[in-house]
Design a protein around this motif. Structure first.
Motif, mmCIF file in Angstrom:
data_model
loop_
_atom_site.group_PDB
_atom_site.id
_atom_site.type_symbol
_atom_site.label_atom_id
_atom_site.label_comp_id
_atom_site.label_asym_id
_atom_site.label_seq_id
_atom_site.Cartn_x
_atom_site.Cartn_y
_atom_site.Cartn_z
ATOM 1 N N GLN A 98 24.797 41.049 18.099
ATOM 2 C CA GLN A 98 23.725 40.207 18.646
ATOM 3 C C GLN A 98 22.355 40.679 18.155
ATOM 4 O O GLN A 98 21.456 39.876 17.920
ATOM 5 C CB GLN A 98 23.821 40.154 20.174
ATOM 6 N N TRP A 99 22.219 41.981 17.966
ATOM 7 C CA TRP A 99 20.982 42.528 17.379
ATOM 8 C C TRP A 99 20.811 41.981 15.956
ATOM 9 O O TRP A 99 19.719 41.543 15.568
ATOM 10 C CB TRP A 99 21.082 44.056 17.387
ATOM 11 N N GLY A 101 22.102 39.225 14.898
ATOM 12 C CA GLY A 101 21.881 37.777 15.058
ATOM 13 C C GLY A 101 20.417 37.468 15.360
ATOM 14 O O GLY A 101 19.845 36.521 14.811
ATOM 15 N N ARG A 102 19.805 38.302 16.192
ATOM 16 C CA ARG A 102 18.376 38.080 16.516
ATOM 17 C C ARG A 102 17.520 38.251 15.258
ATOM 18 O O ARG A 102 16.562 37.508 15.038
ATOM 19 C CB ARG A 102 17.921 39.048 17.626
ATOM 20 N N VAL A 105 17.815 35.041 13.184
ATOM 21 C CA VAL A 105 17.027 33.941 13.759
ATOM 22 C C VAL A 105 15.533 34.201 13.527
ATOM 23 O O VAL A 105 14.782 33.301 13.121
ATOM 24 C CB VAL A 105 17.350 33.772 15.262
ATOM 25 N N ALA A 106 15.118 35.464 13.749
ATOM 26 C CA ALA A 106 13.696 35.801 13.556
ATOM 27 C C ALA A 106 13.275 35.577 12.100
ATOM 28 O O ALA A 106 12.113 35.295 11.821
ATOM 29 C CB ALA A 106 13.451 37.257 13.953
#
Ligand SMILES: Cc1cc2nc3c(=O)[nH]c(=O)nc-3n(C[C@H](O)[C@H](O)[C@H](O)COP(=O)(O)OP(=O)(O)OC[C@H]3O[C@@H](n4cnc5c(N)ncnc54)[C@H](O)[C@@H]3O)c2cc1C
Length: 390
Positions: A98-99, A101-102, A105-106
């Motif tokens: 998830q890190w 994934g962020r 997205v960023a």
């Protein structure tokens, strides 16, 4: 029907695909489709790795636990190695993915979870993919480049008929428990009767848990890892290791390619990365750090290819991968094929040989990284392979 368009379509939101997405430069648009409803769930991997690599990759240290002892166990022999130069780590997989994934997205990537790539065909100079969104509606993505980061599925290269999905695979199952008692500073790899035709692991994990797993090579054996796991629990082996288990929190299962390294990763504008490119080590199937490192390298090189329209950056990526993996994995794969047939007595002899290796040699073996100095020394005697065989 929804029609999307981007410079780059990335299929698969594991560590490889997410790392590519997080590194594409400004001005290069990307869409990532990931078939699972969430990034990082369900977990399909055990997350064993190394602190030095996680630091080099910038992974926050609250996303793993560490241990300083590595133990190999066969029926009658135990080889214990203190890891003084390289600390072991076990990852919080959901947290790490998830890190990643962020970061994707960023960086501007349009990430679609619950979205599966169903088909992919050539479309002029680019590609046209059919996808199914989370709400079951179908859509299409037009892209100039496609990254196959779908792991063992090889979804893109298989759909385009560019390469076959792997025939020989490692199949693993793992249960995660609350760890009520046991040594949290020690990772155990076990072989012999407890794991029969495969190998097993006991990894202390984040959140005061422990991951216990077994893996086999298919089709070298048709024994199911689930059967092995049931036998392992019934055998009393885990109690003998001083483990007291609480509630079972997860049951994880996964498949990984177990084939010789193939240096062809670029098919015109389709590029493989991560498990689809067979980056996981042939000795123990460790692939997360390579998926991130080489995903980032691909992000950089692919960005240049998109911006210039030239193939050279992608060829450079392919060469960098071959330099890192080709020779090392030939040695490791030869060992993999041999040990996949070991019986309990041969494992006893093998673990005895392991106990005589230095820490440096054990690390090289596990990481499938053989310098010429190490090749000249004990590791090759352990591997018992011909170094210069093709
Ligand atoms: C049992 C087991 C234990 C392991 N233990 C370790 C370990 O201890 N340490 C370690 O470093 N490595 C370990 N590995 C290997 C590691 O998990 C992989 O090397 C790593 O996950 C590769 O990342 P990836 O992004 O290439 O692929 P994946 O993590 O497989 O991600 C690819 C994603 O693509 C998605 N996908 C597939 N097809 C499609 C499609 N058509 N459309 C959309 N999405 C799609 C999949 O759902 C998947 O989530 C283990 C593997 C297994 C199976």
């Amino acid at each position: 029907m929804t029609e999307l368009q981007a410079d780059v379509l990335i299929v698969g939101g594991g560590p490889a695909g997410l790392s590519v997405a997080a590194r594409l430069p400004d001005g290069v648009s990307s869409i990532l489709v990931h078939q699972d409803a969430e990034i990082g769930r369900p977990v399909r991997t055990s997350g064993g790795t190394w602190v030095s690599d996680m630091r080099a990759l910038g992974v926050p240290d609250d996303l793993y636990v560490t241990m300083n002892t590595l133990e190999f166990r066969s029926d009658n022999v135990v080889a214990t190695h203190a890891m003084k130069s390289q600390t072991l780590a076990v990852l919080d997989i959901t947290g790490l993915y998830q890190w990643l994934g962020r970061a994707a997205v960023a960086n501007g990537c349009d990430v679609h979870v619950g979205t599966k790539m169903l088909a992919c065909v050539r479309d002029g100079a680019g590609y046209l993919a059919t996808i199914r969104f989370a709400d079951r509606s179908e859509g299409r993505v037009r892209a100039r480049y496609v990254v196959d980061a779908s792991g063992n599925a090889n979804a893109v290269v298989a759909a385009l008929g560019l390469a076959d999905a792997p025939q020989r695979t490692g199949v693993g199952i793992e249960y995660e428990y609350e760890m009520l008692d046991g040594d949290r500073d020690k990772a155990v790899l076990f072989v012999g009767t407890a794991a029969l035709v495969g190998y097993g692991w006991i990894f202390p994990a984040p959140h005061n848990r422990v991951r216990i797993g077994v893996g086999v090579i298919s089709p070298d054996t048709d024994v199911s890892p689930r059967t092995l796991m049931d036998q392992l629990h019934a055998s009393g082996f885990l109690n003998d290791q001083g483990l007291r288990l609480g509630t079972r929190v997860h049951a994880n299962a996964g498949v990984i390619p177990s084939e010789p390294y193939d240096r062809k990763l670029v098919f015109d504008r389709v590029i493989r990365v991560g498990d689809t490119a067979n980056f996981a080590t042939p000795t123990v199937g460790e692939g997360i750090r390579m998926a991130i490192e080489f995903g980032r390298i691909l992000g950089d090189e692919l960005g240049k290819a998109v911006q210039t329209g030239r193939a050279a950056p992608l060829k450079r990526y392919e060469r960098k991968c071959a330099k890192r993996f080709k020779r090392n994995y030939r040695l490791g794969y030869a060992a993999n094929q041999r040990i996949a047939k070991y019986d309990a007595a041969q494992w006893d002899r093998s673990v005895r040989r392991l106990s005589r290796l230095s820490e440096r040699e054990v690390i090289a073996l596990i990481r499938s990284e053989y310098s010429f100095g190490l090749i000249a020394g004990g590791v090759v005697k352990y591997l018992k392979v011909k170094i210069f065989s093709r």
